[in-house]
Design a protein around this motif. Structure first.
Motif, short mmCIF file in Angstrom:
data_model
loop_
_atom_site.label_atom_id
_atom_site.label_comp_id
_atom_site.label_asym_id
_atom_site.label_seq_id
_atom_site.Cartn_x
_atom_site.Cartn_y
_atom_site.Cartn_z
N ASP A 1 -7.39 2.54 0.59
CA ASP A 1 -6.66 1.69 -0.37
C ASP A 1 -5.53 0.90 0.30
O ASP A 1 -4.71 0.29 -0.37
CB ASP A 1 -6.08 2.54 -1.51
CG ASP A 1 -4.94 3.45 -1.06
OD1 ASP A 1 -4.76 3.63 0.17
OD2 ASP A 1 -4.23 3.98 -1.92
N ASN A 2 -5.50 0.93 1.64
CA ASN A 2 -4.44 0.23 2.36
C ASN A 2 -4.98 -1.03 3.02
O ASN A 2 -5.65 -0.96 4.05
CB ASN A 2 -3.83 1.19 3.40
CG ASN A 2 -2.56 0.64 4.02
OD1 ASN A 2 -2.09 -0.44 3.65
ND2 ASN A 2 -2.03 1.36 4.99
N PRO A 3 -4.71 -2.22 2.44
CA PRO A 3 -5.32 -3.47 2.93
C PRO A 3 -4.87 -3.86 4.34
O PRO A 3 -3.82 -3.42 4.81
CB PRO A 3 -4.85 -4.51 1.92
CG PRO A 3 -3.62 -3.94 1.29
CD PRO A 3 -3.78 -2.45 1.32
N LEU B 1 7.84 -7.36 0.95
CA LEU B 1 7.25 -6.06 0.62
C LEU B 1 7.42 -5.06 1.77
O LEU B 1 7.38 -3.87 1.56
CB LEU B 1 5.75 -6.20 0.32
CG LEU B 1 5.34 -7.21 -0.76
CD1 LEU B 1 3.85 -7.03 -1.09
CD2 LEU B 1 6.18 -7.05 -2.01
N ARG B 2 7.56 -5.60 2.98
CA ARG B 2 7.84 -4.74 4.14
C ARG B 2 8.83 -5.48 5.03
O ARG B 2 8.58 -6.62 5.41
CB ARG B 2 6.55 -4.46 4.93
CG ARG B 2 6.82 -3.63 6.20
CD ARG B 2 5.55 -3.23 6.93
NE ARG B 2 4.92 -4.34 7.61
CZ ARG B 2 3.78 -4.26 8.30
NH1 ARG B 2 3.14 -3.10 8.37
NH2 ARG B 2 3.28 -5.31 8.90
N PRO B 3 9.98 -4.86 5.37
CA PRO B 3 10.95 -5.55 6.21
C PRO B 3 10.50 -5.60 7.66
O PRO B 3 9.84 -4.68 8.15
CB PRO B 3 12.22 -4.68 6.06
CG PRO B 3 11.73 -3.32 5.70
CD PRO B 3 10.41 -3.49 4.98
N PRO C 1 0.56 -1.37 -0.72
CA PRO C 1 0.00 -0.02 -0.75
C PRO C 1 0.36 0.82 0.48
O PRO C 1 0.65 2.01 0.36
CB PRO C 1 -1.51 -0.26 -0.80
CG PRO C 1 -1.66 -1.63 -1.39
CD PRO C 1 -0.47 -2.40 -0.94
N GLY C 2 0.41 0.18 1.66
CA GLY C 2 0.64 0.94 2.88
C GLY C 2 2.02 1.57 2.96
O GLY C 2 2.24 2.54 3.68
N MET C 3 2.97 1.03 2.21
CA MET C 3 4.35 1.51 2.32
C MET C 3 4.54 2.90 1.73
O MET C 3 5.54 3.55 1.97
CB MET C 3 5.31 0.53 1.65
CG MET C 3 5.37 -0.85 2.29
SD MET C 3 6.01 -0.84 3.97
CE MET C 3 7.76 -0.60 3.64
P1 AMP Z 1 -0.44 -2.53 9.26
O1 AMP Z 1 -1.64 -3.34 9.39
O2 AMP Z 1 -0.64 -1.10 9.66
O3 AMP Z 1 0.73 -3.19 9.92
O4 AMP Z 1 -0.09 -2.52 7.69
C1 AMP Z 1 -0.21 -3.70 6.93
C2 AMP Z 1 0.74 -3.60 5.76
O5 AMP Z 1 0.60 -4.76 4.93
C3 AMP Z 1 0.46 -2.40 4.87
O6 AMP Z 1 1.68 -1.87 4.39
C4 AMP Z 1 -0.36 -3.02 3.75
O7 AMP Z 1 -0.35 -2.25 2.58
C5 AMP Z 1 0.29 -4.38 3.60
N1 AMP Z 1 -0.62 -5.36 3.00
C6 AMP Z 1 -1.68 -5.95 3.59
N2 AMP Z 1 -2.30 -6.78 2.73
C7 AMP Z 1 -1.62 -6.71 1.56
C8 AMP Z 1 -1.78 -7.31 0.28
N3 AMP Z 1 -2.78 -8.16 0.04
N4 AMP Z 1 -0.89 -7.00 -0.68
C9 AMP Z 1 0.13 -6.14 -0.45
N5 AMP Z 1 0.32 -5.53 0.74
C10 AMP Z 1 -0.54 -5.80 1.73
#
Ligand code: AMP
Ligand code: MG
Length: 342
Positions: A56-58, A192-194, A226-228
């Motif tokens: 569930d983590n995009p 959504l992520r700093p 979702p990843g946060m």
């Molecule tokens: P990483 O690739 O490990 O750096 O993580 C990517 C981050 O971006 C995670 O926290 C994902 O949940 C977030 N993310 C990627 N695509 C989306 C999206 N379409 N909406 C919200 N968050 C996203």
């Protein structure tokens, strides 16, 4: 499988691997990414498997230019052009509403939006241009471990599980990109992520207010990204955050309890405690930039120390500008624990 270490002279091998649904880790200015063809469901599914990433983590789609994004998105936020012109290539990920079925649903974990970024390392831009494909690129680590800032970190986690690693030196920033949601053209952008592109910087450059996901200020809320929500960046060794004024006391108290300490810090703190701790990981200087660059590398290095440390102590920084991203990652690594609060 043998994991090949590739450089710019062997880009063609990297392209062949990607085209055959294989995985090639690539360098960026933030952390190393795990590259795969974003248009291939098979390749993207392998990325989730290899990392052990929750489905569930995009993923973020990495592109060589903004033109590539236009293939998947019809409607843009009015600030898009300015954001792209100001920050790409660079550590800013932008979330867009995508055309239905424009990309395999595994990429977006079923969301109606997809995030895109143009990274800044020349080796990776060369790979993106030579492959003529968009590449997913989550951090190239095992899910839950500190993100990799060198090719050796990637090799440590994924050796034998991926086809190749494109080498490009150590990441200069050290934490993942800022994720900015601009998927609704009628709303202000929301972080959504700093990351290294800060709220302060965006507001100064854009001349507008930038929102920040409530979750980042009130940990109780559900994050929009979702990843946060996942516990990230955790070494096996216990990590404690230490406020600037508490260093001497932290070291003496914990040592008196018979604990073997590791410290990562800049020269000012290191000078004060070096003689009394078992292992150190020095940051290049006392700035938050140096701490951010060394954070994941330091956590990995001290966690793997043969001395088998009991606690890793890490300095806090004020939560402003880059300090917001630094503290966001550090708090997760430390499970929110400060010295003196337990
Ligand atoms: P990483 O690739 O490990 O750096 O993580 C990517 C981050 O971006 C995670 O926290 C994902 O949940 C977030 N993310 C990627 N695509 C989306 C999206 N379409 N909406 C919200 N968050 C996203
Ligand atoms: Mg990651």
């Amino acid at each position: 499988m043998e994991t090949k270490r590739l450089d710019e002279s062997s880009i063609q091998s990297a392209v062949e691997i990607i085209k055959a649904d294989g995985l090639v880790a690539f360098p960026t200015e933030t952390v190393y990414g795990l590259g795969a063809n974003a248009l291939s469901e098979t390749a993207v599914k392998r990325v989730f498997e290899v990392k052990g990433r929750p489905s569930d983590n995009p993923l973020i789609v990495h592109v060589a230019d903004f033109e590539e994004v236009k293939k998947y998105v019809d409607e843009f936020h009015p600030l898009t052009e300015k954001l792209v012109a100001t920050y790409w290539p660079g550590p800013l990920t932008l979330i867009f509403k995508t055309r239905p079925n424009a990309l395999p649903t595994v990429v977006s974990a079923g969301l109606s939006t997809v995030s895109f970024r143009m990274p800044k390392k020349k080796e990776t831009l060369t790979l993106l241009r030579a492959a003529k494909l968009p590449l997913v690129g989550p951090s190239a680590n095992t899910s839950g471990k500190p993100s990799p800032t060198t090719a050796d970190h990637v090799f440590h986690d994924l050796q034998g599980k991926i086809e190749g690693i494109l080498e490009g030196g150590a990441a200069t920033i050290g934490v993942e990109s800022t994720v900015l949601d601009i998927s609704d053209p009628t709303k202000p952008p929301m972080i959504l992520r700093p990351g290294a592109i800060t709220k302060e910087q965006l507001e100064a450059d854009l001349g507008i207010e930038v929102l920040i996901d409530q979750y980042l200020t009130k940990e109780s809320d559900v994050p929009r990204s979702p990843g946060m929500k996942y516990k990230h960046y955790s070494p096996n060794t216990k990590v404690l955050m230490v406020h600037e004024a508490d260093w001497s006391q932290a070291v003496s108290t914990l040592t008196a309890r018979g604990l073997k300490l590791g410290v990562m810090a800049g020269p000012a703190i290191m000078e004060e405690v070096r003689m009394d701790v078992a292992a150190t990981f020095p940051f290049q200087n006392d700035s938050v930039e140096a701490a951010t660059k060394g954070l994941f590398a330091g956590l990995r290095s001290l966690d793997e120390s043969l001395l088998q440390l009991d606690v890793i102590l890490v300095p806090t920084f004020p939560e402003e500008k880059l300090g917001v991203a630094y503290m966001n990652r550090l708090k997760k690594a430390a499970g929110q624990q400060y010295f003196g609060e337990n």
